[in-house]
Design an enzyme around this catalytic site. Structure first.
Site, PDB file in Angstrom:
ATOM      1  N   ASP A 253     -15.804  10.470  -5.882  1.00 23.08           N
ATOM      2  CA  ASP A 253     -14.920  11.054  -4.863  1.00 23.08           C
ATOM      3  C   ASP A 253     -15.286  12.534  -4.669  1.00 23.08           C
ATOM      4  O   ASP A 253     -14.484  13.431  -4.942  1.00 23.08           O
ATOM      5  CB  ASP A 253     -13.434  10.909  -5.246  1.00 23.08           C
TER       6      ASP A 253
ATOM      7  N   ASP B 279     -18.303  15.691  -8.928  1.00 21.78           N
ATOM      8  CA  ASP B 279     -18.979  14.453  -8.500  1.00 21.78           C
ATOM      9  C   ASP B 279     -20.343  14.784  -7.907  1.00 21.78           C
ATOM     10  O   ASP B 279     -21.325  14.080  -8.123  1.00 21.78           O
ATOM     11  CB  ASP B 279     -18.154  13.732  -7.428  1.00 21.78           C
TER      12      ASP B 279
ATOM     13  N   THR C 240     -16.591   8.092 -11.279  1.00 16.03           N
ATOM     14  CA  THR C 240     -16.156   9.474 -11.549  1.00 16.03           C
ATOM     15  C   THR C 240     -14.963   9.856 -10.667  1.00 16.03           C
ATOM     16  O   THR C 240     -14.696  11.042 -10.449  1.00 16.03           O
ATOM     17  CB  THR C 240     -17.306  10.471 -11.310  1.00 16.03           C
TER      18      THR C 240
ATOM     19  N   ASN D  92      -7.911  11.170 -12.240  1.00 16.28           N
ATOM     20  CA  ASN D  92      -8.525   9.899 -11.837  1.00 16.28           C
ATOM     21  C   ASN D  92      -7.664   8.701 -12.245  1.00 16.28           C
ATOM     22  O   ASN D  92      -7.521   7.744 -11.479  1.00 16.28           O
ATOM     23  CB  ASN D  92      -9.919   9.749 -12.442  1.00 16.28           C
TER      24      ASN D  92
HETATM   25  O1  RIB Z   1      -9.578  15.120 -13.656  1.00 14.66           O
HETATM   26  C1  RIB Z   1     -10.897  15.393 -13.259  1.00 14.66           C
HETATM   27  C2  RIB Z   1     -11.399  14.337 -12.338  1.00 14.66           C
HETATM   28  O2  RIB Z   1     -10.604  14.311 -11.159  1.00 14.66           O
HETATM   29  C3  RIB Z   1     -12.833  14.615 -11.853  1.00 14.66           C
HETATM   30  O3  RIB Z   1     -13.492  13.392 -11.612  1.00 14.66           O
HETATM   31  C4  RIB Z   1     -12.618  15.341 -10.551  1.00 14.66           C
HETATM   32  O4  RIB Z   1     -13.718  15.174  -9.643  1.00 14.66           O
HETATM   33  C5  RIB Z   1     -11.406  14.630 -10.023  1.00 14.66           C
HETATM   34  O5  RIB Z   1     -11.850  13.438  -9.404  1.00 14.66           O
HETATM   35 CA    CA Z   2     -14.429  12.947  -9.407  1.00 15.92          CA
END
Ligand code: RIB
Ligand code: CA
Length: 313
Positions: A12, A17, A125, A167
């Site tokens: 994302d 990322d 990710t 995430n």
């Molecule tokens: O908490 C960090 C995560 O949340 C990372 O993957 C950042 O890119 C967001 O997606």
């Molecule tokens: Ca991410």
């Protein structure tokens, strides 16, 4: 002979990322089969456009397929306070050089996994929505998955709520499906990714590469540093996402411990928290290899070498 690991990056973008995309495209031991996008740091359209722009910036050509616009339950989230309105603020990025795939993320993952002559490693990710939907739609392909090495969760506190990491918080039902899948899981939570800090020394090493790509990355990471300072009072930003891939590239980059990991779905204050039983109190079977300690020097050497490689292409 170095074994090359075929991977699919589900992301994302998002500043960190973007760094994971660069590492995946550059490292000689990785074959990046494709990129799939999921709503998270920004709306699906934004993060998909950002994936295209990062690929244009670094001359990366791989299929990119859009995935879930919303989590399995609830509505889409975003993180403009961290990644900006575009979800990748801070630098001028080129326009896409190729169109998005006609396939959905789940269809592209299934196609790439089916066509690959080796087992494929999935590197999520962002929120785990696409991965959960793929696992549910294609049970017959589970045995074609080598690992799912994801950035998410934490053995300690959260970052989006006091006990939930972004995430996992963004789609806890998806995380629950992945955690219960029985597949080989590796978790890079905040407890390790907060060791992957883009310090002034790291930024100076990237700057010293003196390529357009390096200078653009420094601008992006400076933006990321500003928001982390503003929101979390952290002097340097943790570059979370590439850690999940670095562990696949070189297992010695982190210390892994086997542990039972579950996700809280109904806690009023704790929904999305990853409950990591490091001391075996629950009597549950271990289902995840949990990354605990980062070899910071090895990680940044790997990351900066990837930027150097792509910058000279
Ligand atoms: O908490 C960090 C995560 O949340 C990372 O993957 C950042 O890119 C967001 O997606
Ligand atoms: Ca991410």
């Amino acid at each position: 002979m170095t074994l090359v690991t075929p991977i699919i990056l589900d992301c994302d973008p998002g500043h960190d990322d973007a760094m994971a995309i660069l590492l995946a495209a550059a490292h000689p031991s990785i074959e990046l089969l494709g990129i799939t996008t999921v709503s998270g740091n920004g709306a699906l359209e934004k993060v998909s456009y950002n994936a295209q722009r990062v690929c244009a910036l670094a001359n990366i050509v791989v299929p990119i397929a859009k995935g879930a616009a919303d989590p399995i339950a609830g509505k889409a989230s975003a993180a403009p306070t961290i990644h900006g309105v575009s979800a990748l603020d801070g630098a001028q990025l080129p326009e896409p050089t190729f169109e998005l795939s006609e396939l959905s993320a789940v269809e592209l993952i299934a196609k790439l996994v089916t066509e690959c002559d080796r087992k494929v490693t999935l590197i999520p990710t962002g929120p785990l929505t696409n991965i959960a939907m793929f696992l549910q739609a294609y049970p017959q392909l589970h045995d074609r998955i080598e690992h799912i090495s994801f950035m998410g969760g934490s053995t300690e506190r959260g970052n989006w709520t006091p006990y939930a990491e972004f995430n996992i918080w963004a789609d806890p039902e998806a995380a629950d499906i992945v955690l219960r899948s029985g597949l080989p899981l590796i978790m890079s939570g905040l407890n390790i990714t907060h060791q992957a800090l883009a310090t002034p020394q790291v930024l100076a090493r990237i700057s010293a590469l003196n390529t357009e790509l390096a200078h653009t990355i420094v601008k992006l990471l400076n933006f990321f540093a500003d928001t982390y300072r503003d929101v979390f009072a952290m002097p340097d930003p943790p570059v979370h996402d590439p850690v999940a891939l670095a562990i696949i590239i070189d297992a010695t980059v982190a210390k892994l411990v086997s542990a039972p990991v579950a996700v809280e779905l109904t806690g009023t204050l704790t929904r999305g928290a990853t409950v990591v039983d490091l001391y075996g109190n629950t009597g549950q079977q271990a289902n995840v290899e949990v990354a605990m300690e980062l070899d910071v020097e090895k990680f940044w050497d790997m990351m900066i070498s990837a930027i150097e490689t792509l910058g000279s292409r």
